[in-house]
Design a protein around this motif. Structure first.
Motif, PDB file in Angstrom:
ATOM      1  N   LYS A 186       0.668  -1.137   0.033  1.00 58.14           N
ATOM      2  CA  LYS A 186       0.126  -0.003  -0.048  1.00 58.14           C
ATOM      3  C   LYS A 186       0.967   1.304  -0.221  1.00 58.14           C
ATOM      4  O   LYS A 186       1.611   1.120   0.750  1.00 58.14           O
ATOM      5  CB  LYS A 186      -0.983   0.168   1.116  1.00 58.14           C
ATOM      6  N   HIS A 192       0.886   5.069   1.079  1.00 54.85           N
ATOM      7  CA  HIS A 192       0.209   6.139   1.820  1.00 54.85           C
ATOM      8  C   HIS A 192       0.839   7.340   1.632  1.00 54.85           C
ATOM      9  O   HIS A 192       1.883   7.494   1.834  1.00 54.85           O
ATOM     10  CB  HIS A 192       0.357   5.786   3.342  1.00 54.85           C
ATOM     11  N   GLU A 244      -2.411  12.341  -1.752  1.00 54.99           N
ATOM     12  CA  GLU A 244      -3.422  11.562  -0.997  1.00 54.99           C
ATOM     13  C   GLU A 244      -3.233  10.536  -0.328  1.00 54.99           C
ATOM     14  O   GLU A 244      -2.158  10.041  -0.407  1.00 54.99           O
ATOM     15  CB  GLU A 244      -4.494  11.051  -2.111  1.00 54.99           C
ATOM     16  N   GLN A 245      -4.017  10.363   0.874  1.00 55.05           N
ATOM     17  CA  GLN A 245      -3.671   9.430   1.902  1.00 55.05           C
ATOM     18  C   GLN A 245      -3.679   8.073   1.322  1.00 55.05           C
ATOM     19  O   GLN A 245      -2.870   7.391   1.670  1.00 55.05           O
ATOM     20  CB  GLN A 245      -4.631   9.455   3.012  1.00 55.05           C
ATOM     21  N   HIS A 246      -4.727   7.825   0.522  1.00 56.11           N
ATOM     22  CA  HIS A 246      -4.618   6.427   0.006  1.00 56.11           C
ATOM     23  C   HIS A 246      -4.300   6.597  -1.614  1.00 56.11           C
ATOM     24  O   HIS A 246      -5.046   7.063  -2.400  1.00 56.11           O
ATOM     25  CB  HIS A 246      -6.081   5.709  -0.038  1.00 56.11           C
ATOM     26  N   TYR A 247      -2.737   6.368  -1.558  1.00 57.60           N
ATOM     27  CA  TYR A 247      -2.203   6.991  -2.998  1.00 57.60           C
ATOM     28  C   TYR A 247      -2.287   5.728  -3.905  1.00 57.60           C
ATOM     29  O   TYR A 247      -1.718   6.055  -5.159  1.00 57.60           O
ATOM     30  CB  TYR A 247      -0.734   7.386  -2.617  1.00 57.60           C
ATOM     31  N   GLY A 248      -2.593   4.467  -3.418  1.00 58.14           N
ATOM     32  CA  GLY A 248      -2.322   3.577  -4.402  1.00 58.14           C
ATOM     33  C   GLY A 248      -1.929   2.012  -3.854  1.00 58.14           C
ATOM     34  O   GLY A 248      -1.651   2.084  -2.764  1.00 58.14           O
ATOM     35  N   GLU A 249      -2.189   1.023  -4.523  1.00 56.36           N
ATOM     36  CA  GLU A 249      -1.796  -0.376  -3.903  1.00 56.36           C
ATOM     37  C   GLU A 249      -1.295  -1.213  -4.914  1.00 56.36           C
ATOM     38  O   GLU A 249      -1.934  -1.148  -6.189  1.00 56.36           O
ATOM     39  CB  GLU A 249      -3.018  -0.941  -3.014  1.00 56.36           C
ATOM     40  N   SER A 272      -4.701   6.257  -6.961  1.00 51.66           N
ATOM     41  CA  SER A 272      -5.743   6.612  -6.313  1.00 51.66           C
ATOM     42  C   SER A 272      -6.817   7.675  -7.264  1.00 51.66           C
ATOM     43  O   SER A 272      -7.669   7.771  -6.705  1.00 51.66           O
ATOM     44  CB  SER A 272      -4.889   7.754  -5.543  1.00 51.66           C
ATOM     45  N   GLU A 273      -6.273   7.577  -8.366  1.00 57.30           N
ATOM     46  CA  GLU A 273      -7.231   8.376  -9.536  1.00 57.30           C
ATOM     47  C   GLU A 273      -8.122   7.504 -10.141  1.00 57.30           C
ATOM     48  O   GLU A 273      -8.941   7.868 -10.774  1.00 57.30           O
ATOM     49  CB  GLU A 273      -6.385   8.981 -10.715  1.00 57.30           C
ATOM     50  N   GLN A 295       4.104   7.904  -7.841  1.00 58.32           N
ATOM     51  CA  GLN A 295       3.400   6.585  -8.061  1.00 58.32           C
ATOM     52  C   GLN A 295       4.297   5.535  -8.700  1.00 58.32           C
ATOM     53  O   GLN A 295       4.455   4.260  -8.332  1.00 58.32           O
ATOM     54  CB  GLN A 295       2.079   6.722  -8.687  1.00 58.32           C
TER      55      GLN A 295
END
Length: 603
Positions: A492, A494, A501-506, A526-527, A593
């Motif tokens: 993850k 963060h 953004e806090q949840h930037y991707g995984e 995140s987008e 990212q």
């Protein structure tokens, strides 16, 4: 790293700029027309010595795909030929010489290659130097009636490729016959004991024009239409460079002005009339000069030891308001100084916009201004230009140590460098953080003071003689973290910065990491964009899975992968030489990212 040579090759809507610097790096940079710039932007570290010159092969003959596109020469006499392979430049072959090379010129048709050695020997070869047709040594002929030593230092092909004009260090012109094994046709003295710095032989309005540029700034235009006469021009620029435009209607001379040491550029017509003069505050030696054309814009590229400057050429006289904005922007040092001026708000805004566009045209090698809000916005923003592909290098390092001295991979940090104009510009640093539960992860910081390759702290070098020595990088506030679960199959991203953004991707690994099975990866940004890895195919001949990667990925590894978005490749990560990784990406990935995805792959 200091520049030694530049060369421009025009495409349909843009072009490619080749650069060679003092640490032996050849850089290819796409300028304009990103949608058709299939050769991309990358650095090549195949030379072990200082690059002396780089030259594109300007030709459109039928065998262009099979012939080399570019040649690079270093100070040790090594010549590298480059050709296109899978939309990328790769080294075709290398030739080593015992003597240093002074100049190298392809014929106008691109079928022959003339090489001028330091001992005044001329070699005539085919386009890729596979066959040497003849060689001729002119040193004795030059010195037979002159007590002072003289050497061949410049040369130029005739427009019909039947003759070559050679310039000597004592001011002589020697014309030789290409079709008769270099037989001397004529010898002319231009200026006694004055080196002929550069020669160019072009065709204009049905007559050939030989341009002779002397080291003291004097210039001679010898036209075939006027026998026995030449146009004499005192440019006032000594030890500079000369280059004609593609239309052969004007030429430019750049170097140090006689009245000052500042860089001066003068544009003249084919008849020798002065058209325009431009000056720059920098005091440095001019190492390269090229005319470039992207779309309808004509720009003169002026390379000094530390910078590449651009001179925009306008067909008409600019408006007075634009000239006033340029003068004010030249006085102002930053945006704050403009705001303090007693000017209306609309005038300040126009000046700031002009300064941004003007600063963007000049690429400084020794001071890349990627700090503060602008840097964070660039790292966290999606690349908006269509098919704008960034080529980066991910380098493992440890402060104060060499890579080969590392005892554990868990002590490694990783550095993301942008490959641009033959340099590696550090953007992001990932520091390893350890956990008692064994999960661990990375903390990602932006580089607050970017360092460039070739300094005392060289970045991303590929040869043993270029030491991996990374002193403590100045870290700014962290931008994001990369964490893994206990089984390390889900990672993850963060965001810990207000612009991230806090949840930037995984990233999720959907298959086993066993070497007998292909690795399938899924990424959610995140987008809302979803990326999936390209599935490799099993080779019955070799007995393992293979994926068709570009020439930049030079090592086999289970970590190599390509991510697709809507069926189109948008990211490539793979192992390169000396423990480095290549990371090439475009929208919808941001630089941050893409770096997070690369870190998840190496954990």
């Amino acid at each position: 790293s200091k520049l030694n040579s530049i060369s421009w090759r025009r495409g349909q809507d843009g072009g490619w700029l080749a650069t060679g610097n003092k640490i032996g790096v050849v850089g290819i940079t796409s300028l304009g027309g990103m949608a058709e710039s299939k050769l991309g932007t990358a650095n090549f570290t195949d030379h072990f010595s200082e690059i002396q010159l780089v030259k594109w092969r300007q030709t459109s003959i039928a065998d262009e795909l099979a012939a080399p596109l570019m040649v690079s020469v270093d100070t040790s006499g090594v010549i590298c030929f480059w050709k296109e392979y899978k939309n990328f430049l790769i080294k075709d072959r290398t030739i080593s010489n015992d003597d240093q090379i002074v100049d190298l010129q392809w014929s106008n048709g691109g079928e022959l290659l003339a090489i001028l050695m330091k001992d005044s020997t001329v070699l005539m070869c085919d386009s890729n130097a596979m066959t040497c047709f003849w060689s001729h040594k002119f040193h004795r002929m030059i010195n037979n009636d002159n007590s002072s030593s003289a050497d061949m230092i410049s040369m130029a092909w005739s427009p019909d490729d039947s003759r070559i004009m050679l310039g000597t260090s004592n001011g002589r012109l020697v014309e030789i016959d290409v079709n008769n094994s270099g037989r001397v046709m004529s010898t002319t003295e231009c200026r006694k004991d004055m080196p002929i710095n550069q020669l160019q032989w072009i065709m204009h309005n049905g007559s050939s024009i030989l341009t002779v540029y002397l080291n003291n700034g004097e210039l001679l235009l010898v036209s075939s239409s006027v026998q026995g006469k030449a146009v004499y021009i005192n440019t006032g620029i000594s030890s500079g460079r000369l280059c004609w435009n593609e239309e052969r209607t004007a030429f430019a001379v750049a170097g140090k002005g006689r009245s000052s040491d500042h860089i001066t550029v003068r544009v003249m017509s084919s008849e020798g009339h002065l058209l325009a003069t431009a000056c720059h505050r920098e005091k440095a030696r001019v190492t390269g000069l090229q005319w470039s054309k992207t779309g309808e814009d004509t720009v003169i590229l002026v390379a000094s030891e530390n910078s590449i400057h651009t001179v925009q050429c306008c067909p008409t006289v600019p408006e007075l308001q634009l000239l006033c904005q340029k003068v004010i922007a030249g006085i102002a040092t930053n945006a704050e100084s403009v705001e303090k001026m007693a000017l209306p708000n609309f005038a300040q805004n126009r000046i700031l916009e002009f300064m941004k566009s003007d600063w963007a045209l000049t690429q400084h090698f020794d001071l890349t201004s990627l700090d503060g809000t602008n840097q964070e916005q660039f790292l966290c923003s999606i690349l908006t230009a269509p098919r704008h592909l960034l080529h980066c290098t991910v380098t493992p390092f440890c402060n104060g140590g060499k890579i080969r001295q590392f005892k554990s991979k868990h002590s490694l940090s990783y550095l993301l460098c942008l490959e641009y104009l033959g340099n590696c510009i550090p953007l992001l640093v990932a520091k390893r953080k350890l956990s008692k539960l064994g999960r661990g992860g990375f903390i990602i910081h932006p580089c607050s003071v970017p360092m460039l390759a070739g300094s005392s702290t060289a970045v991303g070098s590929s040869h043993d003689q270029r030491v991996y020595r990374h002193e403590l990088l100045p870290f700014a506030d962290p931008l994001a973290t990369v964490t893994a679960n206990a089984l390390q199959y889900k990672f993850k991203f963060h965001g810990v910065h207000h612009q991230v953004e806090q949840h930037y991707g995984e990233l999720t690994i959907l298959s086993s990491l066993a070497r007998s099975e292909p690795r399938r990866v899924s990424v959610m940004l995140s987008e809302g964009a979803e990326l999936s890895s390209r599935l490799p195919e099993r080779s019955e001949e070799f007995g393992y899975y293979m994926v068709d990667s570009s020439a930049r990925v030079s090592r086999d590894s289970v970590k190599n992968m390509q991510l697709l978005h809507n069926g189109q490749q948008v990211l490539q990560f793979g192992r390169s030489h000396c423990g480095n990784f290549v990371l090439d990406f475009e929208a919808p990935c941001t630089p941050l990212q893409a770096f997070c995805i690369a870190l998840a792959c190496v954990m």
